[in-house]
Design an enzyme around this catalytic site. Structure first.
Site, PDB file in Angstrom:
ATOM      1  N   LYS A  47      -6.887   0.803 -12.559  1.00  0.00           N
ATOM      2  CA  LYS A  47      -7.859   1.226 -11.559  1.00  0.00           C
ATOM      3  C   LYS A  47      -9.269   0.732 -11.884  1.00  0.00           C
ATOM      4  O   LYS A  47      -9.955   0.156 -11.039  1.00  0.00           O
ATOM      5  CB  LYS A  47      -7.842   2.750 -11.413  1.00  0.00           C
ATOM      6  N   LEU A 209      -7.402   7.723   3.559  1.00  0.00           N
ATOM      7  CA  LEU A 209      -6.258   8.215   4.331  1.00  0.00           C
ATOM      8  C   LEU A 209      -5.228   7.142   4.598  1.00  0.00           C
ATOM      9  O   LEU A 209      -4.448   7.243   5.542  1.00  0.00           O
ATOM     10  CB  LEU A 209      -6.760   8.796   5.663  1.00  0.00           C
ATOM     11  N   ASP A 234       1.127  -5.185   0.678  1.00  0.00           N
ATOM     12  CA  ASP A 234       1.162  -4.439  -0.575  1.00  0.00           C
ATOM     13  C   ASP A 234      -0.064  -3.531  -0.609  1.00  0.00           C
ATOM     14  O   ASP A 234      -1.196  -4.019  -0.637  1.00  0.00           O
ATOM     15  CB  ASP A 234       1.157  -5.400  -1.759  1.00  0.00           C
ATOM     16  N   ASP A 240      -8.279   0.973  -4.774  1.00  0.00           N
ATOM     17  CA  ASP A 240      -9.240   0.440  -5.744  1.00  0.00           C
ATOM     18  C   ASP A 240     -10.272  -0.448  -5.060  1.00  0.00           C
ATOM     19  O   ASP A 240     -11.463  -0.416  -5.394  1.00  0.00           O
ATOM     20  CB  ASP A 240      -8.513  -0.347  -6.835  1.00  0.00           C
TER      21      ASP A 240
END
Length: 299
Positions: A47, A209, A234, A240
């Protein structure tokens, strides 16, 4: 489109770096089931890693404190960060570098398993050594993939010098109420929001969301932004990219609502590309934002 973009906003990031193995599958396995992967590839990420790369790709100065092992994967993480334009501040640990496996189904949804490795050995002392860099930056961006003590030390270091803190509380099980009260912006996804006690009490709350965009409360101002229409390949790095882009545009001088819309665009673009750390470009985000600006608002 009016913008007040700084030439090169400076952002401090603290987080995980590691190796990721991606496998594309028709469907996720049920308990006890074995499924066959249709495709496999590897990349370096995490992340914090992905968010730092996003900031650098957009044109910001990403200063990244990260812990890696004294192994080949650690060296390759640092090399990759250098290639992406990120200024890394490595804390070398006698623990294997973090590792993750990511399954992605044909809908573009993903399931992730992470071994944090060296990232879990990041200490308060490592953060203290990075404090001067934090003080020289416009923002500090954090995630919860590092130990709680290191997160607390980073927040305190930033607050001491008046640097705003953006906190992506993932995974949610490491987040404390004290952290929520101290940070300036809390950026969970909708699942994390439901599992974090006290999330609604954050000063500013931004919730991603997925395909529904994002919603936010900036102080007492509430807003909702639609996602751009894309064919998802993907979704692994979309969150991120959102966090890194929001940090970049906020530090660059955009108003909060504008930074939110551009971050939604960045997340949507990232979902159309394979892997978690895609080559997101400022020109690409600007172009999509310019044609989508009016339609992004949720009525």
């Amino acid at each position: 489109m009016s913008e007040t973009i700084k030439t090169k906003p400076r952002i401090a990031v603290i987080g995980l770096s590691g190796k990721s193995v991606f496998m594309r599958v028709k469907n996720f396995p049920a308990m006890g089931e074995t499924v066959t992967a249709e495709e496999i590839f590897t990349e370096y990420g995490g992340k914090g890693f992905n968010q730092a790369v996003t900031i650098a790709k957009l044109g910001g100065e990403a200063n990244f404190l990260t812990a890696v092992g004294e192994d080949g994967d650690g060296e390759r993480c640092l090399q990759r960060l250098k290639e992406e334009g990120v200024k890394a501040f490595p804390a070398k640990k006698n623990v294997p570098t973090a590792f993750a496996t990511i399954l992605t189904d044909r809908k573009g949804e993903n399931a992730v398993t992470v071994y944090r490795g060296a990232s879990d050995a990041l200490t308060e002392s490592d953060v203290e050594s990075f404090a001067k860099t934090i003080s020289e930056c416009d923002l500090l961006l954090l995630q919860a993939e590092i130990p709680t003590g290191a997160i607390d030390a980073a927040i305190d270091a930033a607050k001491k010098v008046g640097v705003p803190v953006l906190y992506n509380p993932a995974p949610a099980d490491r987040v404390t109420k004290e952290q929520i009260y101290k940070v300036d912006y809390l950026l969970p996804n909708r699942f994390e929001r439901e599992h974090i006690v006290g999330a609604e009490e954050a000063k500013n709350l931004i919730v991603t969301l997925g395909a529904d965009g994002a919603e936010a409360r900036f102080g007492n101002r509430k807003t909702r932004v639609k996602a751009i229409t894309v064919e998802a390949v993907d979704t692994t790095g979309a969150g991120d990219a959102f966090c890194g882009a929001f940090a970049y545009f906020l530090a660059a001088g955009d108003k909060e609502e504008t930074a939110l819309k551009k971050a939604v665009v960045a997340g949507g673009i990232t979902a159309t590309k394979k892997g978690a750390s895609c080559a997101l470009r400022l020109e690409e985000v600007r172009a999509v934002y310019q044609v989508s600006e009016e339609s992004l608002w949720k009525n």
